[in-house]
Design a protein around this motif. Structure first.
Motif, PDB file in Angstrom:
ATOM      1  N   ASP A   1       0.829  -1.206   0.000  1.00 56.59           N
ATOM      2  CA  ASP A   1       0.000   0.000   0.000  1.00 56.59           C
ATOM      3  C   ASP A   1       0.863   1.255   0.000  1.00 56.59           C
ATOM      4  N   LEU A   2       1.922   1.238   0.804  1.00 52.42           N
ATOM      5  CA  LEU A   2       2.819   2.388   0.866  1.00 52.42           C
ATOM      6  C   LEU A   2       3.550   2.587  -0.462  1.00 52.42           C
ATOM      7  N   ALA A   3       4.062   1.507  -1.018  1.00 51.47           N
ATOM      8  CA  ALA A   3       4.804   1.609  -2.279  1.00 51.47           C
ATOM      9  C   ALA A   3       3.910   2.135  -3.396  1.00 51.47           C
ATOM     10  N   LYS A   4       2.662   1.686  -3.421  1.00 51.00           N
ATOM     11  CA  LYS A   4       1.719   2.151  -4.436  1.00 51.00           C
ATOM     12  C   LYS A   4       1.433   3.644  -4.268  1.00 51.00           C
ATOM     13  N   ALA A   5       1.276   4.080  -3.018  1.00 52.18           N
ATOM     14  CA  ALA A   5       0.993   5.494  -2.759  1.00 52.18           C
ATOM     15  C   ALA A   5       2.196   6.368  -3.103  1.00 52.18           C
ATOM     16  N   VAL A   6       3.402   5.912  -2.775  1.00 50.25           N
ATOM     17  CA  VAL A   6       4.611   6.668  -3.099  1.00 50.25           C
ATOM     18  C   VAL A   6       4.776   6.785  -4.609  1.00 50.25           C
ATOM     19  N   ALA A   7       4.540   5.692  -5.321  1.00 55.70           N
ATOM     20  CA  ALA A   7       4.655   5.718  -6.781  1.00 55.70           C
ATOM     21  C   ALA A   7       3.635   6.677  -7.393  1.00 55.70           C
ATOM     22  N   ALA A   8       2.413   6.683  -6.842  1.00 54.48           N
ATOM     23  CA  ALA A   8       1.374   7.573  -7.363  1.00 54.48           C
ATOM     24  C   ALA A   8       1.695   9.036  -7.120  1.00 54.48           C
ATOM     25  N   ALA A   9       2.465   9.307  -6.043  1.00 52.18           N
ATOM     26  CA  ALA A   9       2.809  10.689  -5.695  1.00 52.18           C
ATOM     27  C   ALA A   9       4.188  11.096  -6.203  1.00 52.18           C
ATOM     28  N   LYS A  10       4.751  10.303  -7.087  1.00 52.12           N
ATOM     29  CA  LYS A  10       6.126  10.519  -7.541  1.00 52.12           C
ATOM     30  C   LYS A  10       6.340  11.901  -8.127  1.00 52.12           C
ATOM     31  N   ASP A  11       5.372  12.388  -8.892  1.00 53.83           N
ATOM     32  CA  ASP A  11       5.523  13.709  -9.507  1.00 53.83           C
ATOM     33  C   ASP A  11       5.601  14.812  -8.462  1.00 53.83           C
ATOM     34  N   ARG A  12       4.945  14.607  -7.330  1.00 51.33           N
ATOM     35  CA  ARG A  12       4.927  15.621  -6.274  1.00 51.33           C
ATOM     36  C   ARG A  12       6.108  15.513  -5.334  1.00 51.33           C
ATOM     37  N   ILE A  13       6.456  14.283  -4.941  1.00 53.95           N
ATOM     38  CA  ILE A  13       7.483  14.110  -3.908  1.00 53.95           C
ATOM     39  C   ILE A  13       8.831  13.670  -4.460  1.00 53.95           C
ATOM     40  N   GLY A  14       8.870  13.244  -5.722  1.00 53.42           N
ATOM     41  CA  GLY A  14      10.137  12.796  -6.299  1.00 53.42           C
ATOM     42  C   GLY A  14      10.713  11.615  -5.534  1.00 53.42           C
ATOM     43  N   ASP A  15      11.976  11.731  -5.151  1.00 50.11           N
ATOM     44  CA  ASP A  15      12.656  10.680  -4.386  1.00 50.11           C
ATOM     45  C   ASP A  15      12.788  11.053  -2.917  1.00 50.11           C
ATOM     46  N   ALA A  16      11.840  11.831  -2.415  1.00 49.50           N
ATOM     47  CA  ALA A  16      11.955  12.328  -1.041  1.00 49.50           C
ATOM     48  C   ALA A  16      11.670  11.262   0.004  1.00 49.50           C
ATOM     49  N   ILE A  17      10.955  10.192  -0.394  1.00 49.02           N
ATOM     50  CA  ILE A  17      10.577   9.147   0.572  1.00 49.02           C
ATOM     51  C   ILE A  17      11.101   7.797   0.105  1.00 49.02           C
ATOM     52  N   ALA A  18      11.740   7.074   1.011  1.00 54.40           N
ATOM     53  CA  ALA A  18      12.167   5.698   0.756  1.00 54.40           C
ATOM     54  C   ALA A  18      11.429   4.775   1.715  1.00 54.40           C
ATOM     55  N   VAL A  19      10.933   3.659   1.195  1.00 51.78           N
ATOM     56  CA  VAL A  19      10.221   2.685   2.013  1.00 51.78           C
ATOM     57  C   VAL A  19      11.082   1.428   2.132  1.00 51.78           C
ATOM     58  N   VAL A  20      11.525   1.132   3.342  1.00 49.91           N
ATOM     59  CA  VAL A  20      12.450   0.025   3.597  1.00 49.91           C
ATOM     60  C   VAL A  20      11.727  -1.052   4.386  1.00 49.91           C
ATOM     61  N   ARG A  21      11.769  -2.275   3.869  1.00 49.23           N
ATOM     62  CA  ARG A  21      11.116  -3.399   4.531  1.00 49.23           C
ATOM     63  C   ARG A  21      12.073  -4.104   5.497  1.00 49.23           C
ATOM     64  N   ILE A  22      11.649  -4.288   6.721  1.00 52.50           N
ATOM     65  CA  ILE A  22      12.378  -5.121   7.675  1.00 52.50           C
ATOM     66  C   ILE A  22      11.629  -6.448   7.741  1.00 52.50           C
ATOM     67  N   GLU A  23      12.216  -7.480   7.163  1.00 49.36           N
ATOM     68  CA  GLU A  23      11.548  -8.766   7.019  1.00 49.36           C
ATOM     69  C   GLU A  23      11.815  -9.704   8.192  1.00 49.36           C
ATOM     70  N   GLU A  24      12.974  -9.540   8.813  1.00 47.40           N
ATOM     71  CA  GLU A  24      13.294 -10.339  10.002  1.00 47.40           C
ATOM     72  C   GLU A  24      13.347  -9.402  11.192  1.00 47.40           C
ATOM     73  N   ILE A  25      12.383  -9.557  12.085  1.00 44.36           N
ATOM     74  CA  ILE A  25      12.298  -8.661  13.237  1.00 44.36           C
ATOM     75  C   ILE A  25      13.250  -9.108  14.338  1.00 44.36           C
ATOM     76  N   CYS A  26      13.330 -10.416  14.555  1.00 42.99           N
ATOM     77  CA  CYS A  26      14.260 -10.960  15.547  1.00 42.99           C
ATOM     78  C   CYS A  26      14.960 -12.186  14.975  1.00 42.99           C
TER      79      CYS A  26
END
Length: 406
Positions: A297-322
């Motif tokens: 959901d976040l990646a889709k929203a960031v991609a949709a807002a690309k023209d407005r925010i450019g590369d201002a936001i990076a979404v990093v997945r933490i797959e192993e919590i412990c």
């Protein structure tokens, strides 16, 4: 650890995972919606879904001589009709397990559809797990929160057995998890309870890591990740319980797929997945850390807002919590060296999910003077409200807050 497998072997195993004798009559819907699509995906090497990747992990381990025991409510079919590890002949009602017919000298997979008695069943599976290191024992809850009926086994044996008795267990708990508008009793695997029982330190900024964590807790977001996790569970030279907050909607989400290349030699499980869409790292101002299906959901929203925010936001997945992958997280922070804002974003309520576990760990890693901001649902006694329109409103607000004021 390299847990990849040659592409030819993957195709062979994948094809045999849905192969039956000509005299065996498969249900026509199963042939149309399960067997034929899997064969096509393997042939085209794209859109490998979760169930296929799981079957490839099972099949390759069996081919290497390991045994597997898959137990839980309706695990043969899978809660969401995704697995179909066992076929039933429409003429004779005989049961056939394709994965037990891959080749000579292979291991055996035992598919045990258990009753709704989680305490007894999980206790038995723990016993299986300490019987032999060459068995991959898996217990899958029909829904993730069904593990609460087996809390005594989890507390007394799974999370603390090695500390008390020096007996290693490689038991895997597959716990379907995710907020999707359903009721409170079918949304959360209560991942926070497992994280509370982990023995790793909260300050991971220096050489404070416990070298012998009692649990591995993961929230994988791609089929390739579960493929590597299951293979890693057997290929490494020790055993640890593996808690998987598994998918529900991701099982069939078109964007949550992998290719055979993602499982080829030289590949492995990724505890952290960087943002491939942030093509100009020096322009990133805000790093959003996330786990689970909310990423899409976040990646889709960031991609949709690309023209407005450019590369201002990076979404990093933490797959192993412990154990917390501190070094890999530091590498992400250093990659986005100009970032001044750091967010932990989750769909769970503030008193649930991974937040209380990751907060002190992330805080100890981000630059001095920065603070980790929480974006997610407010604290609640129940996992969710169970009201569909409230869920949708809250979900939209989480995405909006993660992208706001940039």
């Amino acid at each position: 650890m390299d847990t990849g497998v040659a592409e030819d072997t993957l195709r062979e195993v994948g094809e045999k995972s849905v192969s039956v004798d000509k005299a065996f009559k498969v249900h026509p819907r199963l042939a149309k919606h399960h067997i034929e699509p899997r064969l096509k995906k393997l042939q085209n090497n794209k859109s490998i879904d979760w169930a296929t990747a799981e079957a490839l992990a099972f099949g390759t381990l069996l081919k290497e001589g390991y045994n597997i025991r898959l137990c839980g409510q309706d695990v043969g079919r899978g809660t969401f009709s995704q697995r179909h590890a066992m076929f039933v002949c429409q003429d004779t009602e005989n049961v056939y397990i394709p994965l037990n017919n891959i080749g000579k000298n292979q291991g055996k997979i035992e598919v045990a559809n258990s009753n709704l008695s989680e305490l007894a069943v999980l206790g038995f599976e723990y016993g299986v797990s300490i019987q032999s290191p060459n068995i991959l024992p898996i217990w899958e809850a029909q829904f993730g929160d069904f593990n609460n009926s087996a809390q005594v086994i989890i507390d007394t044996y799974i999370t603390s057995g090695e500390t008390k008795w020096l007996r290693q267990s490689g038991l895997v708990l597959l716990l379907p998890h995710g907020y999707d508008g359903a009721g409170p009793e079918h949304s959360s695997s209560r991942i926070e309870r497992f994280l509370q029982m982990c023995n790793t330190p909260a300050d991971v900024s220096g050489n404070h890591m416990v070298q012998n964590p009692n649990l591995h807790v993961v929230i994988p977001t791609t089929p390739a990740q579960i493929f590597h996790l299951l293979r890693r569970q057997m290929k490494r030279n020790y055993r640890k319980p593996l808690i998987v907050a598994g998918p529900k909607t991701l099982l069939r989400l078109p964007s949550a797929t992998s290719t055979l290349d993602d499982m080829a030699p030289g590949t492995s499980f990724k505890p952290v997945i960087s943002d491939s869409l942030a093509t100009v790292p020096e322009q990133v101002k805000r790093v959003v850390f996330v786990s689970g299906k909310l990423y899409y959901d976040l990646a889709k929203a960031v991609a949709a807002a690309k023209d407005r925010i450019g590369d201002a936001i990076a979404v990093v997945r933490i797959e192993e919590i412990c154990p917390f992958p501190s070094q890999l997280v530091v590498e992400e922070i250093e990659r986005f060296a100009n970032a001044t804002e750091f967010i932990w974003c989750q769909e769970e309520t503030m008193n649930a999910g991974a937040y209380t576990f990751v907060q002190p760990r992330l805080q100890s890693l981000i630059p001095a003077g920065s603070s980790l901001r929480y974006v997610g649902r407010n604290p609640l006694a129940a996992p969710v409200t169970g009201i569909s329109h409230v869920y949708k409103t809250e979900q939209a607000q989480i995405i909006e807050q993660a992208l706001a004021d940039i």
